[in-house]
Design a protein around this motif. Sequence first.
Motif, PDB file in Angstrom:
ATOM      1  N   ALA A   1      26.153  44.866  33.159  1.00 27.30           N
ATOM      2  CA  ALA A   1      27.625  44.555  33.223  1.00 27.30           C
ATOM      3  C   ALA A   1      27.988  44.117  31.642  1.00 27.30           C
ATOM      4  O   ALA A   1      29.295  43.790  31.442  1.00 27.30           O
ATOM      5  CB  ALA A   1      28.305  43.891  34.029  1.00 27.30           C
ATOM      6  N   ASP A   2      27.182  43.477  30.957  1.00 24.56           N
ATOM      7  CA  ASP A   2      27.165  42.682  29.911  1.00 24.56           C
ATOM      8  C   ASP A   2      28.092  43.314  28.631  1.00 24.56           C
ATOM      9  O   ASP A   2      28.533  42.454  27.988  1.00 24.56           O
ATOM     10  CB  ASP A   2      25.859  42.059  29.410  1.00 24.56           C
ATOM     11  CG  ASP A   2      25.190  40.932  30.493  1.00 24.56           C
ATOM     12  OD1 ASP A   2      25.920  40.612  31.149  1.00 24.56           O
ATOM     13  OD2 ASP A   2      24.005  40.785  30.137  1.00 24.56           O
TER      14      ASP A   2
ATOM     15  N   GLN B   1      29.234  42.775  38.302  1.00 22.40           N
ATOM     16  CA  GLN B   1      28.545  43.841  39.069  1.00 22.40           C
ATOM     17  C   GLN B   1      29.059  45.267  38.206  1.00 22.40           C
ATOM     18  O   GLN B   1      30.392  45.652  38.169  1.00 22.40           O
ATOM     19  CB  GLN B   1      28.804  44.071  40.580  1.00 22.40           C
ATOM     20  CG  GLN B   1      28.022  45.223  41.065  1.00 22.40           C
ATOM     21  CD  GLN B   1      28.250  45.171  42.490  1.00 22.40           C
ATOM     22  OE1 GLN B   1      29.052  44.566  43.142  1.00 22.40           O
ATOM     23  NE2 GLN B   1      27.154  45.681  43.228  1.00 22.40           N
ATOM     24  N   ARG B   2      28.168  46.010  37.706  1.00 19.52           N
ATOM     25  CA  ARG B   2      28.480  47.267  37.263  1.00 19.52           C
ATOM     26  C   ARG B   2      28.563  48.320  38.383  1.00 19.52           C
ATOM     27  O   ARG B   2      27.272  48.563  39.191  1.00 19.52           O
ATOM     28  CB  ARG B   2      27.647  48.184  36.161  1.00 19.52           C
ATOM     29  CG  ARG B   2      27.982  49.178  35.789  1.00 19.52           C
ATOM     30  CD  ARG B   2      27.150  49.424  34.257  1.00 19.52           C
ATOM     31  NE  ARG B   2      27.581  50.830  33.970  1.00 19.52           N
ATOM     32  CZ  ARG B   2      27.656  51.321  32.706  1.00 19.52           C
ATOM     33  NH1 ARG B   2      26.824  50.506  31.770  1.00 19.52           N
ATOM     34  NH2 ARG B   2      27.819  52.790  32.497  1.00 19.52           N
ATOM     35  N   ARG B   3      29.662  49.082  38.716  1.00 16.30           N
ATOM     36  CA  ARG B   3      29.862  50.194  39.727  1.00 16.30           C
ATOM     37  C   ARG B   3      30.131  51.349  39.043  1.00 16.30           C
ATOM     38  O   ARG B   3      31.493  51.523  38.815  1.00 16.30           O
ATOM     39  CB  ARG B   3      30.784  49.757  40.681  1.00 16.30           C
ATOM     40  CG  ARG B   3      30.483  48.374  41.335  1.00 16.30           C
ATOM     41  CD  ARG B   3      31.507  48.242  42.329  1.00 16.30           C
ATOM     42  NE  ARG B   3      31.120  46.833  43.136  1.00 16.30           N
ATOM     43  CZ  ARG B   3      32.032  46.449  43.968  1.00 16.30           C
ATOM     44  NH1 ARG B   3      33.064  46.787  44.446  1.00 16.30           N
ATOM     45  NH2 ARG B   3      31.657  45.285  44.536  1.00 16.30           N
ATOM     46  N   GLY B   4      29.089  52.335  38.833  1.00 16.28           N
ATOM     47  CA  GLY B   4      29.509  53.579  38.003  1.00 16.28           C
ATOM     48  C   GLY B   4      30.020  53.368  36.620  1.00 16.28           C
ATOM     49  O   GLY B   4      29.177  52.656  35.679  1.00 16.28           O
TER      50      GLY B   4
ATOM     51  N   ARG C   1      39.948  38.895  41.078  1.00 12.87           N
ATOM     52  CA  ARG C   1      39.037  40.316  41.040  1.00 12.87           C
ATOM     53  C   ARG C   1      39.548  40.935  39.998  1.00 12.87           C
ATOM     54  O   ARG C   1      40.606  41.192  39.795  1.00 12.87           O
ATOM     55  CB  ARG C   1      38.953  41.070  42.323  1.00 12.87           C
ATOM     56  CG  ARG C   1      37.826  42.222  42.287  1.00 12.87           C
ATOM     57  CD  ARG C   1      38.142  43.063  43.443  1.00 12.87           C
ATOM     58  NE  ARG C   1      37.160  44.119  43.638  1.00 12.87           N
ATOM     59  CZ  ARG C   1      37.130  45.503  43.125  1.00 12.87           C
ATOM     60  NH1 ARG C   1      38.301  45.791  42.165  1.00 12.87           N
ATOM     61  NH2 ARG C   1      36.468  46.310  42.936  1.00 12.87           N
ATOM     62  N   ILE C   2      38.638  41.215  38.833  1.00 10.50           N
ATOM     63  CA  ILE C   2      38.993  41.714  37.544  1.00 10.50           C
ATOM     64  C   ILE C   2      38.153  43.229  37.537  1.00 10.50           C
ATOM     65  O   ILE C   2      36.813  43.051  37.723  1.00 10.50           O
ATOM     66  CB  ILE C   2      38.733  41.055  36.419  1.00 10.50           C
ATOM     67  CG1 ILE C   2      39.760  40.018  36.522  1.00 10.50           C
ATOM     68  CG2 ILE C   2      39.125  41.841  35.187  1.00 10.50           C
ATOM     69  CD1 ILE C   2      39.452  38.958  35.217  1.00 10.50           C
ATOM     70  N   GLU C   3      38.719  44.231  37.272  1.00 11.30           N
ATOM     71  CA  GLU C   3      37.781  45.501  37.004  1.00 11.30           C
ATOM     72  C   GLU C   3      38.235  46.156  35.666  1.00 11.30           C
ATOM     73  O   GLU C   3      39.340  46.260  35.479  1.00 11.30           O
ATOM     74  CB  GLU C   3      38.187  46.383  38.362  1.00 11.30           C
ATOM     75  CG  GLU C   3      37.420  47.884  38.315  1.00 11.30           C
ATOM     76  CD  GLU C   3      37.459  48.777  39.517  1.00 11.30           C
ATOM     77  OE1 GLU C   3      37.023  49.679  39.433  1.00 11.30           O
ATOM     78  OE2 GLU C   3      37.819  48.054  40.536  1.00 11.30           O
TER      79      GLU C   3
END
Length: 345
Positions: free
Chosen positions: A248-249, A284-287, A340-342
């Motif tokens: 996710a960096d 966390q990377r999600r897709g 929570r940030i996306e």
Amino acid sequence: MKDTQILSTFQEWPPEPVASAAPPAPLFNACQVGVALRAVLFVELVVAVAALFGTANFFDWLIRLSLYTGGALPATVIWLVVACAARRPLLRLPPQGQYVAAIVLGALSGLYGCGLLVMSGLLEAPPWLASAASGALLAGSGVGALALRERGKTPAATTARLAELQSRIRPHFLFNTLNSAIALVRAEPARAEALLEDLSDLFRHALADQGESVTLAEEIALARHYLEIEQVRFGERLRLEWALDPAADAARLPPLLLQPLLENAVRHGVEPSAEGAQIRISTQRRGSNVVIKVTNTVPAGPGAQGHGVALNNVRDRLRLLHDVEGQFRHVLKDGVFQVRIEVPA
């Protein structure tokens, strides 16, 4: 008089680089999901109004709308795809050149949509000239609206940046940090030096012009500097937990986005409680997306309702950078507060 270890914390600032000519600003960004959605809705609205002319009843209008949409929607999609694919070449053009290129592409897209209807046998006498003119007009109008929106983001971004800087450079935080350093100078000079180095790095980032965005990895590094400073002040009362995903960096964030969230966690979680609080930072990377969470316990209870300036500032700056692709939510439940940030990966 001999130099002490404290003096080693003061570093010479590198000379300011000579500013180079700024590249032309983009009139619009067709690669953003929000821009694509607005373009499709704008074209569909114009098509719906145009279909009203010469219709006798609702069903007649519906048939015309379906016919026009069959040409306009693919034309709009192809315009967006080509404009997104050609974004880098377009950036090399001056604003007037970008505008002309968008209009020419709109005319070609209009011809493409008309050609689709001809090949499907839905048009007996294809209006080629009208289709090209309509595509050019819609593209010109849409790009003009998007350009105004991009221009309107500048004062909004400046306002958000000033509010963010004001929230970063709080006198009480500076005084508390310096008092902690003074208390450590004689007993633990190495820790005092490390504390001042963290403070120097923190303020250097806060005052530097870092552009529109930074990587999540850079934000995490700055967050560590801040929390290490607060760790000296609160000791065991501040309990930290990191759960970081290296994948996710590379996600992009507005500069100093995490800082106000961590300050809130310290101010409302750790400070009011004699036993302190736990702060957890996870990525966390999600897709195709990256999820960032800042969670803290609130042992002393929620306390007085604040104005939410820091949270609103974070939400506004995230929206300016990522539009509808940036999501921001926060909740307080069972003595735990979480943000929570996306964002796109």
